[in-house]
Scaffold this motif. Structure first.
Motif, PDB file in Angstrom:
ATOM      1  N   THR A1265       0.807  -1.227   0.000  1.00 52.17           N
ATOM      2  CA  THR A1265       0.000   0.000   0.000  1.00 52.17           C
ATOM      3  C   THR A1265       0.837   1.272   0.000  1.00 52.17           C
ATOM      4  N   CYS A1266       2.104   1.212   0.480  1.00 54.53           N
ATOM      5  CA  CYS A1266       2.880   2.439   0.593  1.00 54.53           C
ATOM      6  C   CYS A1266       4.370   2.113   0.602  1.00 54.53           C
ATOM      7  N   ILE A1267       5.168   3.102   0.195  1.00 55.67           N
ATOM      8  CA  ILE A1267       6.623   2.960   0.155  1.00 55.67           C
ATOM      9  C   ILE A1267       7.244   4.232   0.723  1.00 55.67           C
ATOM     10  N   ALA A1268       8.301   4.071   1.534  1.00 57.66           N
ATOM     11  CA  ALA A1268       9.091   5.205   2.004  1.00 57.66           C
ATOM     12  C   ALA A1268      10.561   4.799   1.968  1.00 57.66           C
ATOM     13  N   VAL A1269      11.438   5.742   1.607  1.00 60.13           N
ATOM     14  CA  VAL A1269      12.871   5.473   1.472  1.00 60.13           C
ATOM     15  C   VAL A1269      13.621   6.338   2.474  1.00 60.13           C
ATOM     16  N   SER A1270      14.669   5.765   3.056  1.00 63.08           N
ATOM     17  CA  SER A1270      15.477   6.496   4.035  1.00 63.08           C
ATOM     18  C   SER A1270      16.153   7.691   3.380  1.00 63.08           C
ATOM     19  N   PRO A1271      16.495   8.712   4.173  1.00 64.10           N
ATOM     20  CA  PRO A1271      17.127   9.907   3.602  1.00 64.10           C
ATOM     21  C   PRO A1271      18.399   9.608   2.826  1.00 64.10           C
ATOM     22  N   ASP A1272      19.177   8.596   3.245  1.00 66.00           N
ATOM     23  CA  ASP A1272      20.415   8.298   2.530  1.00 66.00           C
ATOM     24  C   ASP A1272      20.208   7.326   1.368  1.00 66.00           C
ATOM     25  N   GLY A1273      18.988   6.856   1.165  1.00 60.88           N
ATOM     26  CA  GLY A1273      18.667   6.004   0.044  1.00 60.88           C
ATOM     27  C   GLY A1273      19.164   4.585   0.155  1.00 60.88           C
ATOM     28  N   SER A1274      19.607   4.143   1.319  1.00 60.10           N
ATOM     29  CA  SER A1274      20.135   2.780   1.460  1.00 60.10           C
ATOM     30  C   SER A1274      19.052   1.777   1.810  1.00 60.10           C
ATOM     31  N   CYS A1275      17.955   2.251   2.400  1.00 58.05           N
ATOM     32  CA  CYS A1275      16.893   1.360   2.845  1.00 58.05           C
ATOM     33  C   CYS A1275      15.540   1.906   2.418  1.00 58.05           C
ATOM     34  N   CYS A1276      14.570   1.037   2.444  1.00 56.72           N
ATOM     35  CA  CYS A1276      13.193   1.479   2.220  1.00 56.72           C
ATOM     36  C   CYS A1276      12.280   0.639   3.085  1.00 56.72           C
ATOM     37  N   VAL A1277      11.099   1.164   3.359  1.00 61.06           N
ATOM     38  CA  VAL A1277      10.116   0.458   4.151  1.00 61.06           C
ATOM     39  C   VAL A1277       8.824   0.423   3.365  1.00 61.06           C
ATOM     40  N   THR A1278       8.142  -0.726   3.396  1.00 60.13           N
ATOM     41  CA  THR A1278       6.884  -0.874   2.677  1.00 60.13           C
ATOM     42  C   THR A1278       5.803  -1.338   3.628  1.00 60.13           C
ATOM     43  N   GLY A1279       4.578  -0.789   3.420  1.00 63.06           N
ATOM     44  CA  GLY A1279       3.413  -1.218   4.184  1.00 63.06           C
ATOM     45  C   GLY A1279       2.495  -2.023   3.302  1.00 63.06           C
ATOM     46  N   SER A1280       1.718  -2.915   3.940  1.00 66.05           N
ATOM     47  CA  SER A1280       0.931  -3.848   3.143  1.00 66.05           C
ATOM     48  C   SER A1280      -0.433  -4.091   3.757  1.00 66.05           C
ATOM     49  N   ARG A1281      -1.292  -4.709   2.925  1.00 63.16           N
ATOM     50  CA  ARG A1281      -2.596  -5.136   3.423  1.00 63.16           C
ATOM     51  C   ARG A1281      -2.462  -6.296   4.430  1.00 63.16           C
ATOM     52  N   ASP A1282      -1.287  -6.915   4.470  1.00 70.10           N
ATOM     53  CA  ASP A1282      -1.091  -8.015   5.431  1.00 70.10           C
ATOM     54  C   ASP A1282      -0.770  -7.515   6.834  1.00 70.10           C
ATOM     55  N   ARG A1283      -0.892  -6.157   7.064  1.00 67.50           N
ATOM     56  CA  ARG A1283      -0.745  -5.496   8.372  1.00 67.50           C
ATOM     57  C   ARG A1283       0.697  -5.460   8.853  1.00 67.50           C
ATOM     58  N   THR A1284       1.648  -5.731   7.953  1.00 65.54           N
ATOM     59  CA  THR A1284       3.066  -5.677   8.326  1.00 65.54           C
ATOM     60  C   THR A1284       3.779  -4.613   7.523  1.00 65.54           C
ATOM     61  N   LEU A1285       4.904  -4.180   8.098  1.00 62.66           N
ATOM     62  CA  LEU A1285       5.826  -3.293   7.396  1.00 62.66           C
ATOM     63  C   LEU A1285       7.176  -4.003   7.301  1.00 62.66           C
ATOM     64  N   LEU A1286       7.782  -3.979   6.118  1.00 60.03           N
ATOM     65  CA  LEU A1286       9.081  -4.622   5.922  1.00 60.03           C
ATOM     66  C   LEU A1286      10.118  -3.556   5.624  1.00 60.03           C
ATOM     67  N   LEU A1287      11.242  -3.676   6.289  1.00 57.78           N
ATOM     68  CA  LEU A1287      12.374  -2.789   6.059  1.00 57.78           C
ATOM     69  C   LEU A1287      13.362  -3.514   5.147  1.00 57.78           C
ATOM     70  N   TRP A1288      13.635  -2.900   3.995  1.00 63.10           N
ATOM     71  CA  TRP A1288      14.451  -3.559   2.970  1.00 63.10           C
ATOM     72  C   TRP A1288      15.818  -2.896   2.861  1.00 63.10           C
ATOM     73  N   SER A1289      16.829  -3.718   2.660  1.00 61.35           N
ATOM     74  CA  SER A1289      18.155  -3.199   2.307  1.00 61.35           C
ATOM     75  C   SER A1289      18.224  -3.121   0.785  1.00 61.35           C
ATOM     76  N   LEU A1290      18.391  -1.908   0.263  1.00 54.84           N
ATOM     77  CA  LEU A1290      18.427  -1.741  -1.189  1.00 54.84           C
ATOM     78  C   LEU A1290      19.783  -2.100  -1.778  1.00 54.84           C
ATOM     79  N   GLU A1291      20.735  -2.373  -0.918  1.00 51.13           N
ATOM     80  CA  GLU A1291      22.024  -2.836  -1.417  1.00 51.13           C
ATOM     81  C   GLU A1291      22.052  -4.362  -1.493  1.00 51.13           C
ATOM     82  N   LEU A1292      21.512  -5.013  -0.439  1.00 53.26           N
ATOM     83  CA  LEU A1292      21.480  -6.472  -0.429  1.00 53.26           C
ATOM     84  C   LEU A1292      20.237  -7.035  -1.121  1.00 53.26           C
TER      85      LEU A1292
END
Length: 1638
Positions: A1265-1292
């Motif tokens: 449902t939504c995406i946000a990226v850290s100020p330094d652009g290394s990570c992002c977080v996504t929200g979902s209909r499954d009621r969870t938020l995942l923090l992603w490493s955009l390098e790995l």
């Protein structure tokens, strides 16, 4: 007007044209530089050759760059003797001087003046008194008086009677046709000329020395002894001395030069001739400006002018050519520069269109005398008198075809102006006269625009449709009628007007004509009466007054007599009584004006001693035209007349003189027939021959001004049809002539072609000696070559040159862009539609489908052509590599070279132009067997089962029918490249057919059962057939039986050959396949593996690898042809298989079934790739694949379907797209990556440096449902209909943390800072949690539909979807204040520095608040519709539900700019980082870039799907778009981004009054020059500034790579500095000694 025209349009001239003052019309503005060359032939042979070699190419370059035609009218070129020796030719040339003067801009006359005065032409006519004096003198002096009597014949039809010189051409025509006798005939003609000239000369001398009576006669004869060169000079000086150029060549004083006769420098002349020579020099010096006079002094040499041996002569030749070329260029440029003061381009086009119709009206009036239509004029004058004071109706003139309605309507225009005074305004339109006067809507719009100018109203009517124009037209008439002036409107041939696209009912398109007209407004229309069209029938039915319909009837006897007398009197001619009775008897038989004029032309030229005859009693236009053509062929040669007539007939809109000379110069047959003796080095078609042809064709031709070029065309469609029947009855002749015309517009002949004369055994490799002028697509950066745009595609289409048609036109991006820009997108689409309706071609069909899908956006912005082609075609180029792949590359290269901001698609989201059904041939009853012919443009199929027909696929028309079979035809096979085909029927008969002749050439009656299959072995010329009698029969092509192969025990259903024709495979209902050797006709073996049912059909792949077998049990098997083993079965169809065919790529098999469907399989993987749906009640009887593998043909009992064959090896979805709708997107500010989330729960990452998909990130179990990226652009977080938020490493590229503390669906998420994340769910539960550990720091509940977080994370603005909102502190969740509107808040935006907040509402208002205090600072109100989007930088930019974008000036609280263009609700607005530009997206499918400073649209891109949201990088070079209910992720590039920090210049819009800079770069093709001529140094290559856009990187990394664009070589002719003595009246002048020409 006979005086020289001025290119610039002055105010009084414009007024004359707009008011229709026929007597004060300026000449038509033409784009022609035409120079007449005058000289004594023998004196300047070398100089004229040098001008051809050097000056003409130099001037051609100049003319091409200015869009001019260059006509080098060298009347001496191609002649054996001087043209003065042919009096008729000379006086034809003399009249051509005036035509040249009227047609040419700038200089029109070039005189090369040598040492001799020159000879005089023989007079064409002598009075009886002059003739008797000459004859008496000849008898007294013992001269050959028989020559005088033979060549001067008394013509009593002249008024007064005169002796006319007979043409030298006709008596010698039979001898001139024989190459062996040409020299003798020419010599005899020269002797006759010398004898007659001697009689004239000596008689004049004798008479001047005798009595006064004889002196008077001698003085009258003396005027005939003026030399040809003097007569030409006097004519030119009289017309315009300032546009004449004189080159005088004198010889240094030398005793040898004075006393010796020389073939080049001349002989010593008599005192009288020297005196005339000096007087002529003085006349030239007095009249011609000194800048146009050049004198060259050269040394005398016995061998003549020898630049190769004499340095002085070499310098003279260089300087001579330089003087001529540069002075002509200077004079032409001076006229061109005046054009800069002209009207604006659109006004100029309207002015030229109006002027052309008025000139046509004037010309038609002069061709008809009042007496010829006297009884009709009386009736119309009464109606005009009534309409001057009363309301009335339009006067409708109807009559049969060719009855003279157009001439009559022009006569009415003149009469109306005479009746109502000189202030009367006349507006005329002749339907079909120009391309702009064919559509009813365009004509009505032009009339309304004209009336607007009369009323001095500046209102654009471009957006008005037919309905709105009708109402506006009548409103204008009512306003005009209140003035003092009368208005006369005339529209000729209204029945030929095309129906406008905006008119739903074509019958009502003429209703604007029948409405009641106010007083002083007069309206004439004309139309054909037989038959009446539905629209004109409705017009008559609605006409309330029958007396307003004038039936244009045949002329009365008195009118015919008056017409004859009028024409003869105007030409100072009469007829003998016998001749007059002859014409009076003929004219009543056919009283059409065309027949009348053709007969009167004959009558005017008829001498008194000629007895008329040779015409049938039922005279027709065909008889008169054909009689004239026969005479022309006898006089000028069949090949020449045939070529000229073919070219003019086939050319759309006609040909200009330059184009005619160019195409004739490239016709080797015409050149060899025209130049029968020694071939010259200059292979240019002789201009004097063309003048003769043009004069003889006379009234059969007419001239039209189209795109500034005078085009010659046939005067009437009837004449064109006569020419077509006589010269274009064979397809080969049509194609050949069309190719020759197309070659002119493709610059094929710019670089030389060989000329081979087999009869004389001569081959000339001519460098550039045909002097064909290039026809580039663009003349310069401001002007297209409309002739190439209009002509090339239709010539190539009609010539059948399909590869060139695609390469040069409809698969050529620059050509299509030029057509869309110069014409319109609708014109481009109409031309494509016409092409596809006559031609079946996969590439053109894909282009046509693409542009039809893009019609709306292309009509708004032609520059979107590249985007549409890239977006739709790029992903199918692998299937069409020959033309569509280069086309997409051309689009990319153009985008790269384009200098203005341009939005370009980097990914594909648009639907493919691939449409399953390409076309259908309907009503093919009983079609059971089908095969293609040639290049799939034709098919051969059965009709009514027993007959065979050849159909043209695109038009669906039968080309040929083949009858002969008594039984039902069961098989057809095409052979010998389509020249022949073989068929078999159910009576056991096999027939061999000649396709072209449509005849049966052989019959084979050896079978005793049905012939089920037939094939031809090309290597052996065997006809091989299989039958129900279980045998395979092999016969010769002539039908002789060779062998019968017996092995099957049941009927043979199919026979196939391997590619080398060495092995034959036969399939049978006995469930076996037998292999045979064709070399020794023995059985090789059998294949039965896996076949359990009788075989009904079989195919062998082209690579001899697989056999595909269809059986009665509906099964379809693939077997190995090499081993005979069963491989696999193809499954997917559920009903009986009737027919199969295998593609040439050996991967695909097409299957026709009883359910009416066609199934496409991958025979190697067994995948069912596609099902082509047909009618379940109409089984497929036969299928075949085109030889190019682009189309599938399927036959049913009632029709033939043609399917597009989209080859693919397997069905698979692309990983670039989401499997569900896209829900959110994100774009990195630094242009490193982009992210997208979808309902499929997948997070996709895109590499923006490579512009390609990078990785799928999997982790969510429901939609993101939504995406946000850290100020330094290394990570992002996504929200979902499954009621969870995942923090992603955009390098790995993997998720590192899962936050599961929300109990409901996540609605949005944002980074507060590097360490904290803010998220909230659909119930307004806000969580602030640690990014590194996932520990919850703060929670609070704030009901919110949307929220905005300040950049420092301190403030949170929420709105719960009503009229109020709140500002909170994020640290403790305390409320700072409220913001409110009277209605629901729709959107919120904050400033970059977090000082201000802007809220927008459904109530149409915007409010500016202080973010830290919630204090209201300003209210902005402009519209009463909801505001749907807002952005805040240094300016506030808002978008409304109506699609309006407003730029607000906060200092005054009012809009600074109102930006219009969107047609639906604005969904998103973003302002670029520099605050100078705004980007808006709308539900109207478009994204638009606006200049905030200038308040204009910069560029746009149509997404073709409603846009919900988009994100951009900081410099706006990259944009990611969120589309409504779509699974694609569009990535865009803003090429030449105006926000580019690397650019030193600020973007500025183009100046409105400046010349439009075209979006293409001119490319001129000029012939290479001989190295011995002017040096042609290569200029330094100008390297294009590398673009700051990343688009070149896109091309570099695209799978469709565009080759580097090479800069065309530029050439410049550099003349030597000439040492030229320029004659001056004032010897003390500073310019009297020498001038320098650069």
């Amino acid at each position: 007007m006979d005086r020289k025209k001025s290119i610039s349009v002055e105010k009084d001239t414009t007024s004359c044209v707009m008011c229709g003052k026929l007597d004060l019309l300026p000449p038509l503005p033409a784009k022609t530089l035409k120079v007449y060359i005058c000289c004594n032939k023998s004196e300047f042979e070398l100089e004229r050759s040098r001008l051809w070699n050097d000056a003409v190419p130099y001037l051609q370059k100049f003319c091409v760059r200015h869009g001019l035609d260059l006509i080098w009218a060298d009347v001496q070129h191609g002649r054996r003797t001087d043209h003065v020796m042919d009096s008729y030719g000379f006086f034809r040339h003399l009249s051509e001087i005036e035509s040249t003067y009227k047609a040419s801009i700038g200089p029109f006359f070039l005189c090369l003046f040598g040492n001799t005065y020159g000879d005089a032409p023989l007079p064409l006519a002598l009075t009886p008194k002059e003739f008797q004096y000459l004859r008496k003198y000849a008898v007294d002096e013992g001269k050959d008086v028989s020559v005088l009597d033979k060549w001067y014949i008394l013509d009593e039809n002249a008024v007064p009677p005169q002796y006319y010189l007979q043409s030298f051409t006709d008596p010698f025509q039979s001898r001139l046709a024989k190459r062996s006798d040409i020299v003798g005939a020419e010599t005899e003609k020269d002797d006759i000329y010398r004898i007659l000239l001697d009689i004239f000369t000596t008689a004049v001398k004798y008479g001047l020395s005798k009595s006064s009576k004889q002196q008077d006669i001698a003085k009258t004869l003396q005027r005939h002894l003026i030399s040809g060169i003097e007569q030409q000079i006097q004519k030119a000086i009289h017309l315009s001395p300032e546009d004449c150029i004189f080159i005088e060549r004198t010889i240094e004083n030398s005793s040898e030069a004075e006393n010796k006769a020389h073939p080049i420098f001349g002989a010593k002349e008599s005192n009288e001739r020297r005196q005339r020579y000096e007087e002529l020099q003085n006349q030239i010096n007095a009249a011609v400006p000194s800048a146009n006079r050049f004198e060259f002094l050269i040394k005398f040499r016995e061998e003549g002018i020898t630049p190769q041996n004499c340095q002085d002569h070499a310098e003279y030749m260089d300087n001579f050519a330089g003087a001529v070329a540069t002075r002509i260029k200077e004079l032409a440029e001076s006229y061109i520069n005046k054009n800069t003061q002209c009207l604006k381009t659109s006004d100029q086009m309207f002015y030229n269109e109006t002027l052309l119709h008025l000139h046509h009206c004037k010309a038609l009036n002069l061709s008809l005398c009042d007496a010829a239509v006297e009884h009709q004029l009386v009736n119309v004058q009464k109606l005009l008198t009534f309409g001057a004071k009363n309301e009335h109706y339009a006067i409708m003139i109807k009559g049969p075809v060719n009855s003279g309605k157009s001439m009559f309507i022009s006569k009415l225009c003149h009469k109306a102006r005479e009746m109502f005074g000189k202030d009367t305004v006349l507006i005329t339109r002749f339907v079909g006269l120009t391309t702009a006067s064919t559509c009813c809507e365009n004509i009505l719009r032009a009339i309304c625009s004209h009336l607007n100018q009369i009323l001095q109203q500046n209102l654009s009517l471009k957006s008005y449709n037919m309905s709105k124009l009708r109402n506006y037209f009548h409103g204008l008439l009512n306003r005009i009628s209140k003035g003092k002036r009368h208005i006369v409107l005339a529209v000729d041939s209204i029945d030929k007007m095309k129906v406008p696209k905006s008119e739903t009912d074509p019958l009502v398109m003429l209703d604007w004509i029948v409405s009641k007209l106010p007083a002083k407004v007069h309206f004439f229309v004309s139309y054909d009466s037989c038959p009446l069209s539905p629209a004109t029938q409705r017009l008559e039915d609605k006409a309330p007054a029958s007396d307003h319909v004038i039936v244009f009837s045949d002329c009365t006897e008195d009118e015919i007599k008056s017409t004859i007398q009028f024409n003869l009197k105007s030409k100072m001619r009469s007829l003998s009584k016998e001749q007059e009775h002859f014409f009076r008897d003929l004219l009543p038989l056919n009283r059409t004006p065309m027949v009348t004029n053709l007969l009167l032309e004959t009558a005017v030229r008829m001498p008194s001693h000629y007895m008329p005859g040779g015409l049938t009693s039922s005279i027709s236009i065909d008889d008169l035209v054909l009689k004239r053509l026969t005479r022309l062929e006898q006089t000028l040669g069949v090949k020449l007349i045939r070529a000229v007539c073919r070219y003019i007939t086939l050319a759309k809109d006609g040909l200009s003189e330059m184009e005619i000379l160019d195409v004739l110069s490239c016709n080797n047959d015409v050149l060899l027939a025209t130049i029968p003796t020694d071939l010259p080095k200059n292979l240019r078609f002789p201009f004097y021959k063309w003048l003769h042809v043009k004069e003889e064709l006379g009234s059969l031709l007419c001239t039209r001004l189209i795109h500034g070029k005078y085009l010659l065309r046939w005067a009437h469609p009837n004449i064109q049809e006569i020419m077509r029947k006589k010269y274009l009855c064979q397809v080969d002749n049509i194609c050949k002539a069309q190719v020759e015309l197309a070659d002119i517009f493709m610059d094929t002949w710019v670089r030389g072609k060989p000329l081979v004369d087999k009869e004389r055994g001569v081959q000339m490799i001519d460098g550039a000696s045909r002097y064909v002028c290039p026809q580039p697509l663009l003349y310069n950066e401001h002007q297209y070559n409309q002739r190439r745009i209009d002509m090339l595609w239709i010539q190539l289409l009609q010539s059948g040159s399909i590869p060139m048609l695609k390469e040069k036109t409809f698969c050529n991006f620059e050509y299509m862009l030029a057509m869309a820009h110069s014409k319109s997108a609708d014109t481009l689409l109409d031309n494509l539609r016409l092409t596809t309706s006559n031609l079946l071609d996969a590439d053109i069909l894909m282009v046509s489908n693409t542009l039809n899908m893009s019609r709306v956006i292309l009509s708004e912005d032609y520059l979107q052509l590249a985007n549409e082609l890239i977006g739709r075609v790029r992903h199918i180029t692998e299937q069409y590599p020959d033309y569509l792949e280069p086309l997409v590359t051309q689009c990319m290269q153009w985008c790269d070279a384009y200098s203005q901001p341009l939005l370009i698609p980097l990914t594909t989201w648009l639907p493919s132009p691939f449409v399953p059904l390409a076309t259908t041939i309907p009503d093919v009853w009983g079609c059971r067997v089908l095969t293609t012919v040639f290049s799939s443009q034709h098919v051969i199929c059965t009709v009514r089962q027993k007959d065979i027909a050849l159909y043209h696929v695109s038009t669906g028309k039968i080309v040929k029918a083949f009858t002969g079979h008594k039984g039902s035809v069961k098989c057809i096979h095409v052979c010998r490249g389509g020249r022949d085909f073989v068929s078999g029927d159910d009576e056991g008969v096999v027939r061999v057919w000649d396709t072209n002749a449509g005849q049966c050439t052989a019959v084979i009656r050896e079978h005793t059962g049905d012939v089920n299959t037939v094939i031809v072995a090309a290597n052996y010329d065997y006809v091989i057939s299989g039958s129900d009698d279980t045998t395979v029969l092999i016969c010769s092509y002539a039908g002789k039986k060779i062998c019968v192969l017996k092995s099957h025990i049941k009927g043979v259903t199919s026979v196939r050959l391997n590619s080398s024709n060495s092995i034959l495979a036969s399939a049978s209902r006995d469930k076996s396949i037998v292999l045979w050797s064709l070399e020794d006709l023995v059985k090789l073996g059998s294949i039965t593996d896996g076949i359990t049912s009788p075989i009904t059909c079989m195919e062998l792949t082209c690579d001899n690898t697989f056999l595909v077998v269809g059986c009665e049990d509906n099964s379809l098997h693939v077997l190995s042809f090499i081993t005979g083993s069963w491989i696999h079965q193809l499954r997917g169809h559920e009903v009986g298989v009737t027919c199969i065919d295998v593609s040439n790529d050996c991967f695909h098999v097409v299957v026709g079934c009883l359910d009416g469907n066609v199934y496409l399989y991958n025979l190697r993987t067994t995948d069912l790739l596609q099902t082509l749906k047909g009618s379940s009640c109409d089984p497929v009887r036969d299928v075949c694949i085109s030889r190019d593998d682009f189309f599938i043909f399927s036959a049913t009992e009632t029709k033939i379907n043609v399917w597009n064959f989209y080859k693919k090896t397997m069905n698979k979805a692309t990983e670039n797209d989401h499997s569900g709708s896209v829900t959110c997107v994100y774009m990195d500010d630094q242009s490193r990556f982009a992210l997208s989330g979808g309902e499929d729960g997948v997070l996709k990452m895109w590499n923006l440096e490579l512009n390609e998909f990078k990785e799928n990130l999997l982790g969510h179990s429901a939609g993101i449902t939504c995406i946000a990226v850290s100020p330094d652009g290394s990570c992002c977080v996504t929200g979902s209909r499954d009621r969870t938020l995942l923090l992603w490493s955009l390098e790995l590229l993997t998720w590192a943390l899962s936050y599961k503390h929300h109990e409901l669906m996540i609605q949005n998420v944002e980074y507060v800072d590097d360490e904290r994340i803010l998220s909230y769910d659909v119930q307004g539960n806000f969580h602030i949690w640690q990014a590194e550990t996932g520990v919850t720091l703060t929670t609070y509940n704030i009901p919110a539909a949307t929220f905005v977080l300040s950049s420092d994370g301190q403030y949170l603005v929420t709105s719960r979807g009503d009229q109020s909102g709140k500002i909170w502190r994020t640290n403790d969740g305390t409320m700072i204040g409220c913001v409110s509107h009277t209605e629901r808040i729709t959107c919120v935006a904050r400033s970059v520095d977090d000082q201000y907040l802007v809220t927008a509402s459904v109530d149409g208002s915007l409010k500016v608040w202080e973010l830290a205090t919630a204090k209201l600072t300003q209210v902005l109100v402009e519209e009463d519709c909801p505001v749907t989007a807002v952005a805040l930088h240094t300016e506030v930019v808002s978008g409304s539900e109506r699609g309006t974008v407003l730029v607000w000036d906060l200092s005054i609280g009012e809009p600074r700019h109102r930006l219009t263009g969107h047609t639906d609700c604005i969904t998103t607005i973003r302002i670029t980082s520099d605050g100078l530009f705004a980007i808006s997206a709308s539900r109207d499918h478009t994204i638009r870039l606006w200049s905030i400073r200038h308040g204009i649209q910069v560029t746009l891109l149509s997404m073709h799907i409603p846009v919900l949201n988009f994100m951009t990088t900081a410099d706006a070079k990259r944009i990611i778009v969120h589309l409504e209910n779509d699974h694609h992720v569009p990535l865009l590039c803003l090429h030449n981004s105006p926000v580019d920090p690397e650019s030193n210049s600020e973007w500025a819009p183009s100046i409105a009054d400046a010349l439009v800079v075209l979006p293409l770069v001119p490319r001129h093709t000029f012939p290479h020059r001989n190295s011995g001529m002017f040096p042609v140094p290569k200029l330094p290559v100008k390297r294009k500034r590398s673009s700051v856009s990343s688009l070149p990187q896109m091309i570099k990394l695209s799978p469709i790579k565009g080759p580097p664009k090479s800069t065309p070589k530029s050439y410049r002719t550099r003349f030597r500095i000439p040492k030229i003595h320029r004659r001056e009246q004032n010897a003390d002048s500073k310019m009297s000694k020498m001038c320098v020409i650069v």
